[in-house]
Design an enzyme around this catalytic site. Structure first.
Site, PDB file in Angstrom:
ATOM      1  N   ARG A 139      21.509  83.892  38.460  1.00  0.00           N
ATOM      2  CA  ARG A 139      21.281  82.512  38.025  1.00  0.00           C
ATOM      3  C   ARG A 139      20.207  82.408  36.942  1.00  0.00           C
ATOM      4  O   ARG A 139      20.160  81.433  36.192  1.00  0.00           O
ATOM      5  CB  ARG A 139      20.916  81.635  39.218  1.00  0.00           C
ATOM      6  CG  ARG A 139      20.807  80.156  38.864  1.00  0.00           C
ATOM      7  CD  ARG A 139      20.817  79.287  40.096  1.00  0.00           C
ATOM      8  NE  ARG A 139      20.650  77.886  39.758  1.00  0.00           N
ATOM      9  CZ  ARG A 139      20.964  76.876  40.554  1.00  0.00           C
ATOM     10  NH1 ARG A 139      21.464  77.114  41.744  1.00  0.00           N
ATOM     11  NH2 ARG A 139      20.768  75.629  40.181  1.00  0.00           N
ATOM     12  N   HIS A 169      10.408  75.747  27.622  1.00  0.00           N
ATOM     13  CA  HIS A 169       9.566  74.925  28.491  1.00  0.00           C
ATOM     14  C   HIS A 169       8.129  74.883  27.976  1.00  0.00           C
ATOM     15  O   HIS A 169       7.455  73.847  28.077  1.00  0.00           O
ATOM     16  CB  HIS A 169       9.590  75.473  29.917  1.00  0.00           C
ATOM     17  CG  HIS A 169      10.745  74.984  30.727  1.00  0.00           C
ATOM     18  ND1 HIS A 169      11.104  75.544  31.940  1.00  0.00           N
ATOM     19  CD2 HIS A 169      11.633  73.982  30.515  1.00  0.00           C
ATOM     20  CE1 HIS A 169      12.153  74.910  32.431  1.00  0.00           C
ATOM     21  NE2 HIS A 169      12.499  73.971  31.583  1.00  0.00           N
ATOM     22  N   HIS A 223      14.025  67.860  25.651  1.00  0.00           N
ATOM     23  CA  HIS A 223      14.227  69.127  26.348  1.00  0.00           C
ATOM     24  C   HIS A 223      15.207  70.035  25.604  1.00  0.00           C
ATOM     25  O   HIS A 223      14.933  71.220  25.377  1.00  0.00           O
ATOM     26  CB  HIS A 223      14.735  68.862  27.769  1.00  0.00           C
ATOM     27  CG  HIS A 223      15.119  70.092  28.514  1.00  0.00           C
ATOM     28  ND1 HIS A 223      14.197  71.010  28.988  1.00  0.00           N
ATOM     29  CD2 HIS A 223      16.347  70.586  28.857  1.00  0.00           C
ATOM     30  CE1 HIS A 223      14.830  72.001  29.594  1.00  0.00           C
ATOM     31  NE2 HIS A 223      16.135  71.767  29.531  1.00  0.00           N
ATOM     32  N   GLU A 237      22.327  72.632  25.318  1.00  0.00           N
ATOM     33  CA  GLU A 237      22.597  73.273  26.613  1.00  0.00           C
ATOM     34  C   GLU A 237      24.003  73.867  26.646  1.00  0.00           C
ATOM     35  O   GLU A 237      24.232  74.917  27.246  1.00  0.00           O
ATOM     36  CB  GLU A 237      22.416  72.262  27.747  1.00  0.00           C
ATOM     37  CG  GLU A 237      20.974  71.863  28.016  1.00  0.00           C
ATOM     38  CD  GLU A 237      20.155  72.947  28.717  1.00  0.00           C
ATOM     39  OE1 GLU A 237      20.723  74.022  29.035  1.00  0.00           O
ATOM     40  OE2 GLU A 237      18.956  72.725  28.928  1.00  0.00           O
ATOM     41  N   HIS A 283      14.904  78.824  27.817  1.00  0.00           N
ATOM     42  CA  HIS A 283      13.964  77.995  28.570  1.00  0.00           C
ATOM     43  C   HIS A 283      12.584  78.633  28.721  1.00  0.00           C
ATOM     44  O   HIS A 283      11.598  77.927  28.913  1.00  0.00           O
ATOM     45  CB  HIS A 283      14.529  77.682  29.956  1.00  0.00           C
ATOM     46  CG  HIS A 283      15.660  76.697  29.928  1.00  0.00           C
ATOM     47  ND1 HIS A 283      16.861  76.971  29.304  1.00  0.00           N
ATOM     48  CD2 HIS A 283      15.783  75.448  30.442  1.00  0.00           C
ATOM     49  CE1 HIS A 283      17.660  75.925  29.444  1.00  0.00           C
ATOM     50  NE2 HIS A 283      17.037  74.989  30.126  1.00  0.00           N
ATOM     51  N   ASN A 323      18.513  80.351  32.305  1.00  0.00           N
ATOM     52  CA  ASN A 323      17.208  80.083  31.690  1.00  0.00           C
ATOM     53  C   ASN A 323      17.139  80.544  30.238  1.00  0.00           C
ATOM     54  O   ASN A 323      16.058  80.487  29.624  1.00  0.00           O
ATOM     55  CB  ASN A 323      16.098  80.783  32.481  1.00  0.00           C
ATOM     56  CG  ASN A 323      15.975  80.246  33.887  1.00  0.00           C
ATOM     57  OD1 ASN A 323      16.233  79.077  34.139  1.00  0.00           O
ATOM     58  ND2 ASN A 323      15.613  81.119  34.819  1.00  0.00           N
ATOM     59  N   LYS A 327      28.609  77.507  34.430  1.00  0.00           N
ATOM     60  CA  LYS A 327      27.481  77.320  35.345  1.00  0.00           C
ATOM     61  C   LYS A 327      27.919  77.457  36.802  1.00  0.00           C
ATOM     62  O   LYS A 327      27.203  78.058  37.616  1.00  0.00           O
ATOM     63  CB  LYS A 327      26.822  75.959  35.121  1.00  0.00           C
ATOM     64  CG  LYS A 327      25.610  75.763  36.026  1.00  0.00           C
ATOM     65  CD  LYS A 327      24.700  74.649  35.603  1.00  0.00           C
ATOM     66  CE  LYS A 327      23.469  74.597  36.501  1.00  0.00           C
ATOM     67  NZ  LYS A 327      22.504  73.554  36.097  1.00  0.00           N
ATOM     68  N   LYS A 372      19.408  72.040  41.899  1.00  0.00           N
ATOM     69  CA  LYS A 372      17.984  72.060  41.593  1.00  0.00           C
ATOM     70  C   LYS A 372      17.471  70.630  41.413  1.00  0.00           C
ATOM     71  O   LYS A 372      18.003  69.874  40.601  1.00  0.00           O
ATOM     72  CB  LYS A 372      17.719  72.842  40.296  1.00  0.00           C
ATOM     73  CG  LYS A 372      17.708  74.339  40.453  1.00  0.00           C
ATOM     74  CD  LYS A 372      17.284  74.958  39.134  1.00  0.00           C
ATOM     75  CE  LYS A 372      17.137  76.452  39.235  1.00  0.00           C
ATOM     76  NZ  LYS A 372      16.683  77.025  37.949  1.00  0.00           N
ATOM     77  N   ARG A 385      13.858  64.407  55.689  1.00  0.00           N
ATOM     78  CA  ARG A 385      14.201  65.839  55.569  1.00  0.00           C
ATOM     79  C   ARG A 385      15.567  66.078  54.941  1.00  0.00           C
ATOM     80  O   ARG A 385      16.166  67.133  55.106  1.00  0.00           O
ATOM     81  CB  ARG A 385      14.128  66.538  56.935  1.00  0.00           C
ATOM     82  CG  ARG A 385      12.732  66.538  57.548  1.00  0.00           C
ATOM     83  CD  ARG A 385      12.658  67.441  58.759  1.00  0.00           C
ATOM     84  NE  ARG A 385      11.314  67.478  59.296  1.00  0.00           N
ATOM     85  CZ  ARG A 385      10.858  66.675  60.245  1.00  0.00           C
ATOM     86  NH1 ARG A 385      11.671  65.758  60.774  1.00  0.00           N
ATOM     87  NH2 ARG A 385       9.625  66.781  60.691  1.00  0.00           N
ATOM     88  N   GLU A 434      18.686  81.230  42.816  1.00  0.00           N
ATOM     89  CA  GLU A 434      18.078  81.864  41.645  1.00  0.00           C
ATOM     90  C   GLU A 434      17.301  83.139  41.991  1.00  0.00           C
ATOM     91  O   GLU A 434      16.154  83.329  41.631  1.00  0.00           O
ATOM     92  CB  GLU A 434      17.148  80.875  40.922  1.00  0.00           C
ATOM     93  CG  GLU A 434      16.829  81.300  39.499  1.00  0.00           C
ATOM     94  CD  GLU A 434      16.055  80.253  38.721  1.00  0.00           C
ATOM     95  OE1 GLU A 434      16.101  80.308  37.490  1.00  0.00           O
ATOM     96  OE2 GLU A 434      15.415  79.391  39.346  1.00  0.00           O
TER      97      GLU A 434
END
Length: 343
Positions: free
Chosen positions: A230, A241, A253, A179, A237, A234, A216, A137, A115, A226
């Protein structure tokens, strides 16, 4: 330089940005008395993981196969099986040494095992140094959908050593620049100007990495999960994506994000972004079917039942959120392809 990430919800952690810091990781990270598993991939120069493992008594190295195909349930099982077989406890730790794939996979494994156990990030690519190594993330790909299974799990510390970038192939370095361009386009016009005029000076590169990370950090500290601001991260993206899924590994990417930014910008901002991308040999267009791309967007984890929140840039240093239906996205993609054909 030491930056601090102090999200509204979650544990504060440091990001060390310093040339040669990987050689001092034993001083920067205290893991005495703990079992340590260093996770890397076979595309990363092996001496990076060896340096890190050598700093911690009794540590072990697990090397997985490079590539997005490893960021999968199978790759996750490989790490979890190692932890179980070697009786790692909740007091032990993982250290990710490599690019975004290793960081995502290792971080997600750390979030799942017992956990949640601590993990540390040593990003060795520009993309992971300026983006994926911070923010908490973690994820794996599933059924062909990128990052669809994941969790928020912050690292305990991030060690950013710009000297690691010396071993990167030019194409891998360039995707990291995509990026950085993304951060600058939405938040810092001066940084974009510096990216466009950068002459290879390492000290300036270190400053640009720190400035991109600061952008960031300002975002994730105020919106760790998010739910609002946030989403600005993206930019590029939403369609990027989809391009990545359609490409099936043929495009990196950052290259997909580069094209995605061109779809989601207009006017002078689009020209400025295009100029920055061209400087680093990044693509400005793609050859995929608009219907195919819009369907992949619909499967994105950020898509809601009726729309996707896209990030749009019309002026460098600022942005707006636009809620778009799948049909609107398809029309946008078709319009973007016409612009690509017309130059």
């Amino acid at each position: 330089m030491i930056l601090k990430c102090n999200p509204e919800s979650g544990k504060c952690y440091d990001i060390v940005v310093e040339a040669g810091s990987i050689d001092r990781i034993g001083e920067l990270v205290d893991l005495s008395g703990r079992k340590v598993l260093v996770v890397t991939d076979d595309g990363v120069p092996s001496w990076y993981a060896q340096k890190v493992a050598g700093a911690f008594a009794g540590s072990r190295i697990l090397t997985v196969k490079a590539g997005e195909q490893t960021k999968s349930p199978g790759g996750l099982e490989t790490i979890l099986s190692f932890l179980v077989e070697h009786r790692f406890t909740r007091d032990d730790a993982l250290v990710a040494v490599g690019g975004g794939m290793v960081g995502d996979l290792c971080g997600f494994a750390a979030s799942c095992y017992m956990r949640g156990i601590r993990y540390y990030s040593v990003p060795t690519t520009l993309l992971s140094q300026v983006d994926s190594s911070i923010g908490g993330k973690t994820a794996i790909n599933f059924h062909g959908v990128k990052n669809i299974v994941g969790a928020f799990h912050n690292p305990s510390k991030v060690i950013v050593d710009p000297e690691c970038l010396d071993t990167l192939p030019p194409r891998v370095f360039a995707e990291g620049m995509a990026e950085m361009i993304k951060m600058a386009a939405t938040s810092d016009e001066n940084l974009l100007d510096r990216i466009c005029s950068w002459d290879g000076d390492r000290t300036e590169l270190c400053r640009m990495i720190s400035d991109a990370l600061s952008i960031k950090l300002n975002v994730v500290q105020s919106d760790p999960y998010e739910k609002g601001l946030r989403k600005v991260l993206n930019f590029g993206h939403t369609i990027g994506h989809a391009i990545e899924s359609a490409a099936g590994g043929a495009m990196y990417h950052g290259e997909c994000v580069a094209v995605g930014m061109m779809y989601m910008s207009d006017g002078r901002a689009r020209q400025q972004i295009g100029t920055a991308l061209e400087k680093y040999g990044l693509p400005l267009s793609d050859d995929f079917d608009p219907v195919c791309l819009s369907e992949f967007v619909g499967h994105d984890k950020k898509a809601k039942s009726s729309h996707v929140t896209a990030v749009w840039v019309s002026k460098i240093g600022s942005f707006e959120f636009r809620d778009m239906t799948q049909e609107e996205l398809k029309q946008l993609i078709m319009k973007g392809k016409m612009s690509q054909r017309n130059g």
